[in-house]
Design a protein around this motif. Structure first.
Motif, short mmCIF file in Angstrom:
data_model
loop_
_atom_site.label_atom_id
_atom_site.label_comp_id
_atom_site.label_asym_id
_atom_site.label_seq_id
_atom_site.Cartn_x
_atom_site.Cartn_y
_atom_site.Cartn_z
N MET A 132 1.10 -1.25 0.18
CA MET A 132 -0.09 0.61 0.18
C MET A 132 0.64 0.79 0.01
O MET A 132 0.66 1.78 -0.43
CB MET A 132 -0.93 0.37 1.86
N ALA A 177 0.59 3.27 6.02
CA ALA A 177 0.58 1.64 5.44
C ALA A 177 1.42 0.47 5.91
O ALA A 177 0.66 0.15 7.21
CB ALA A 177 0.28 2.07 4.77
N MET A 180 -7.15 1.45 4.28
CA MET A 180 -6.44 0.82 3.43
C MET A 180 -6.16 -0.62 3.32
O MET A 180 -5.86 -2.34 3.40
CB MET A 180 -5.78 1.35 2.32
N ALA A 181 -4.43 -0.49 4.41
CA ALA A 181 -3.89 -1.43 4.55
C ALA A 181 -4.59 -2.74 5.78
O ALA A 181 -4.32 -3.78 5.22
CB ALA A 181 -2.72 -0.72 5.59
N THR A 202 -7.32 -4.71 3.58
CA THR A 202 -7.17 -5.85 3.09
C THR A 202 -6.49 -6.74 2.99
O THR A 202 -6.20 -7.13 2.80
CB THR A 202 -6.18 -4.64 2.33
#
Length: 489
Positions: A137, A333, A390-391, A394
């Motif tokens: 990321m 991230a 996001m990190a 995911t």
């Protein structure tokens, strides 16, 4: 085995960065490309739209192909194709060739993107998966930050064709690296431990992952049609509003979606594994990624027009004002990988989404007198919040999938990350045009307030993520019978 893990990490990081860099470079190159090829604006837009439709419609099926034939093999094929089409675009004689090659490049992009996550899931034990995904990321954020600067310099010095030649070189190199290294053994048995026998829920069909005869081609076609129609609607509405064509595309998305759902319920080997769709953490992670990416990119879309049309900044100055977002995303991230080990994915993701919501809310308070410092704080919050979300989300989605279904999980994650931004930009465009007489700044404030609510919705969805402090162990272990203690005499 350690060497293979580092090679896998390098392939995943560079592959994801090349795709992200390609998108930002194209944005910078489009005005010059339009002038040199004497193209219409709508034709130039299709260099982005065609790619997005192709990649979004094929990501899940490409992930299943990786599960069946090997993620490293699909990654190598995707990167070679991506490099070849980039080089061909650099030599394209006209805009029609550029559009066709960009659509083909989207096909290869769909092959390599889920593979970058599938390879990580196979190479790293579950309790070590968060940091590799976070580094991937960070590479995406770094590529997005450097893209405008590198692209601007290349276009100014060598023309628009140079940006495509640039992306071909690392894609070719990393494809060769993936091709010459052997396949990665699943990390579950890479530590010298004998693999556990797999069990399945009584009455369920055998897992499709890893079986070459288990490809659900009718389901793949129906899903591709649905996603292609949906992406076309989301991209076309901001450009031309509601037309007969967008109405037909929306109808096609609904019809194909209903047919896909009916087909998946009846087929013995569905494209989307039922266990994956029944997983609360997976659904929560995908919903969080969809909502927060829509909020972020919708806010960025509006903020870019604010900085250039209201504040009067040129593109370079706009990039510098927005730079804190990329910097905090790159740093956020890896920090998220550490935070989720201490506080758990749920609290880490909820906190990240809350930061994103606060950043969007503060953006809504900017006016014509805004300076770089308060704007930079807003963008820093956006980057720190979204990088964390996001990190972590995911990592949850990929971890919850078995190794055999890691490609489908990666395809679903990538689909959410492609649909979300298109949804956010479409929503922002519609909201900005609801009251054309109100002026830009009031309309911006209202739009960003709605997007703040969307980010808050992502925070609420994150409540479905696991609450334990670390992503450890194999999710399949929960379905396996545990030995019972011997009775005491």
């Amino acid at each position: 085995m350690i060497r293979q893990r580092w090679v896998t990490l390098a392939c995943s990081v560079v592959g994801a960065a090349v795709v992200a860099l390609d998108g930002t470079l194209l944005t910078i190159a489009q005005p010059t490309l339009q002038h040199d090829l004497h193209a219409e604006f709508a034709e130039v837009q299709w260099t982005s739209t065609g790619y997005l439709v192709a990649v979004a419609s094929l990501l899940v099926f490409a992930g299943r192909l990786g599960d069946a034939y090997g993620h490293r093999r699909l990654f190598a094929l995707g990167t070679f194709g991506f490099a070849a089409t980039s080089a061909a675009i650099a030599l394209a004689p006209g805009i029609g060739w550029v559009i066709a090659l960009r659509i083909l490049q989207g096909v290869f992009g769909a092959l390599l993107q889920p593979a970058t996550l599938g390879m990580l899931r196979a190479a790293f034990p579950p309790d070590r998966l968060a940091m590799p995904i976070a580094l991937r990321m960070s590479a995406i954020g770094l590529a997005a930050a450097l893209g405008p600067l590198v692209g601007g310099a290349l276009v100014a010095a060598f023309g628009w064709r140079s940006v495509f030649a640039l992306t071909a070189i690392p894609a070719l190199a990393i494809g060769l690296l993936a091709a010459v290294t052997g396949p990665t053994r699943p990390a579950d048995d890479s530590e010298g431990v004998a693999p556990r026998p797999r069990t399945r829920v009584s009455g369920s069909a055998p897992a499709a992952g890893g079986s070459r005869g288990a490809l659900d081609l009718p389901g793949a076609v129906l899903l591709a049609v649905m996603l292609a129609c949906l992406v076309h609607v989301l991209v076309a509405v901001p450009e031309s509003g509601w037309t007969t064509a967008t109405g037909l595309a929306l109808g096609g998305a609904v019809a194909s979606g209903a047919a896909f759902a009916r087909h998946e319920r009846r087929t013995a080997r569905p494209l989307l594994p039922p266990a994956l769709l029944r997983s609360r953490p997976v659904v929560a992670g995908l919903a969080t990624l969809l909502a927060t990416s829509a909020a972020l990119f919708g806010a960025l879309f509006v903020a870019t027009y604010f900085l250039q049309d209201v504040r009067g900044l040129d593109p370079l100055s706009t990039g510098l004002w927005v730079l804190p977002l990329a910097v905090l995303m790159v740093l956020g991230a890896p920090a998220a990988a550490l935070l989720q080990r201490r506080f758990g994915p749920r609290r880490t993701t909820v906190g990240g989404a809350a930061l994103l919501a606060v950043g969007v809310l503060l953006l809504s308070r900017l006016d014509e007198s805004a300076t770089a410092v308060p704007a930079g704080v807003c963008f820093a919050l956006l980057g720190a919040g979204f990088g964390t979300v996001m990190a972590t989300a995911t990592a949850v989605v990929v971890h919850q999938a078995s190794v055999a279904d890691a490609g489908v999980a990666g395809g679903l994650q990538q689909t959410a990350m492609n649909i979300g931004p298109a949804l956010g930009v479409a929503a922002a465009t519609l909201l900005m045009t609801l009251d054309p007489d109100s002026g830009f700044v009031p309309a911006m404030g209202t739009t960003l307030l709605v997007l703040t609510g969307l980010a808050a919705l992502g925070s609420a969805a994150a409540l479905g993520l696991p609450g334990r402090p670390a992503l450890t162990g194999d999710p399949e272990a929960a379905a396996e019978p545990q030995p019972q203690p011997a009775p005491q005499p």
